[in-house]
Design a protein around this motif. Sequence first.
Motif, short mmCIF file in Angstrom:
data_model
loop_
_atom_site.label_atom_id
_atom_site.label_comp_id
_atom_site.label_asym_id
_atom_site.label_seq_id
_atom_site.Cartn_x
_atom_site.Cartn_y
_atom_site.Cartn_z
N ARG A 222 0.53 -1.21 -0.02
CA ARG A 222 -0.34 0.15 -0.41
C ARG A 222 0.65 1.55 -0.72
N LEU A 223 0.73 2.41 -0.46
CA LEU A 223 1.20 3.72 -0.03
C LEU A 223 0.46 4.10 0.28
N LEU A 224 0.90 4.88 1.33
CA LEU A 224 -0.30 5.93 2.56
C LEU A 224 0.66 7.37 2.59
N GLU A 225 -0.24 8.33 2.38
CA GLU A 225 0.04 9.54 2.72
C GLU A 225 0.41 10.06 4.22
N VAL A 226 1.20 10.86 4.15
CA VAL A 226 1.75 11.18 5.55
C VAL A 226 2.14 12.74 5.32
N GLU A 227 1.71 13.03 6.45
CA GLU A 227 2.14 14.51 7.16
C GLU A 227 2.63 15.16 8.12
N ASP A 228 3.80 15.97 7.23
CA ASP A 228 5.03 15.80 8.74
C ASP A 228 3.87 17.17 9.38
N ALA A 229 5.15 17.40 10.76
CA ALA A 229 4.72 18.87 11.77
C ALA A 229 4.51 19.79 10.54
N ARG A 230 5.15 20.25 9.88
CA ARG A 230 5.40 20.77 9.43
C ARG A 230 4.35 21.44 8.01
N GLY A 231 3.12 20.11 7.73
CA GLY A 231 2.74 19.97 7.22
C GLY A 231 2.57 19.81 5.59
N ARG A 232 4.60 19.27 5.41
CA ARG A 232 4.75 18.47 3.89
C ARG A 232 4.24 17.04 3.82
N ARG A 233 3.64 16.82 2.59
CA ARG A 233 3.44 15.37 2.73
C ARG A 233 4.36 14.26 1.29
N PHE A 234 4.27 13.28 1.99
CA PHE A 234 4.77 12.14 1.11
C PHE A 234 3.84 11.43 1.65
N LEU A 235 4.59 9.99 0.60
CA LEU A 235 4.05 9.16 0.51
C LEU A 235 5.23 8.01 0.74
#
Length: 222
Positions: free
Chosen positions: A148-161
């Motif tokens: 699966r690919l999960l979309e993740v957001e870090d503390a600064r609002g940056r998103r990655f998979l």
Amino acid sequence: MGHTHYWYLRTEARETVERRLGSILEDFARLLPHLPPLAGPDGTGGPVLYPPEVAFNGPAPEDYESFVFPWWEEKEWSFGFCKTGPDRESKRPYDLAVRTFLLLAKLHLGDLVQVASDAPLADWAEAALLVEGVLALPVDLYGLLGARLLEVEDARGRRFLLERWKEDDRELDDWLQARERMDREGLFPWPFRGPYRVLGEVHLPQEELPRRWAKEGFYERR
């Protein structure tokens, strides 16, 4: 360690697996002109591409560990593996043939085989697109590999998979924290900072996976 591909075969289905091996090899033979050169299991001679066993390697000096399929044990699931290089960056060219064969095995054997790997989906996409392009067989990497690919957001609002090969995500936080720790220690770059939030699952087209892959171990969210 080493860059490794793994598989489990249902042992009680040995007769079925060996009966279907011929069909797998017929498809594999059609792909050989599109694959790197192959040699016998010791890196010399020709590959063994006929039932009841498949065995090949890269031609020396591009050999590493022999690929042998099927591999049987006296257990419910027979475990096999093949290391194709010391790490992903140094994998030998025949690695593509190993990935391609395992995808064909999964397509023909279904639930009788389980496949896992150190390689990211971005690498498996190369084999999947080859199978689709030459054999016109539809390949669903996510379904075949259970990934699966999960979309993740870090503390600064940056998103990655991030790709996950298991349904259980309890180790995800530990994995992300380990990446941050290695970045602080100068061992491995990691551009994100926690706490992290999982936003949901994403299904990228297979042809997009290599283009989105970042060497730090994530996929870019565009």
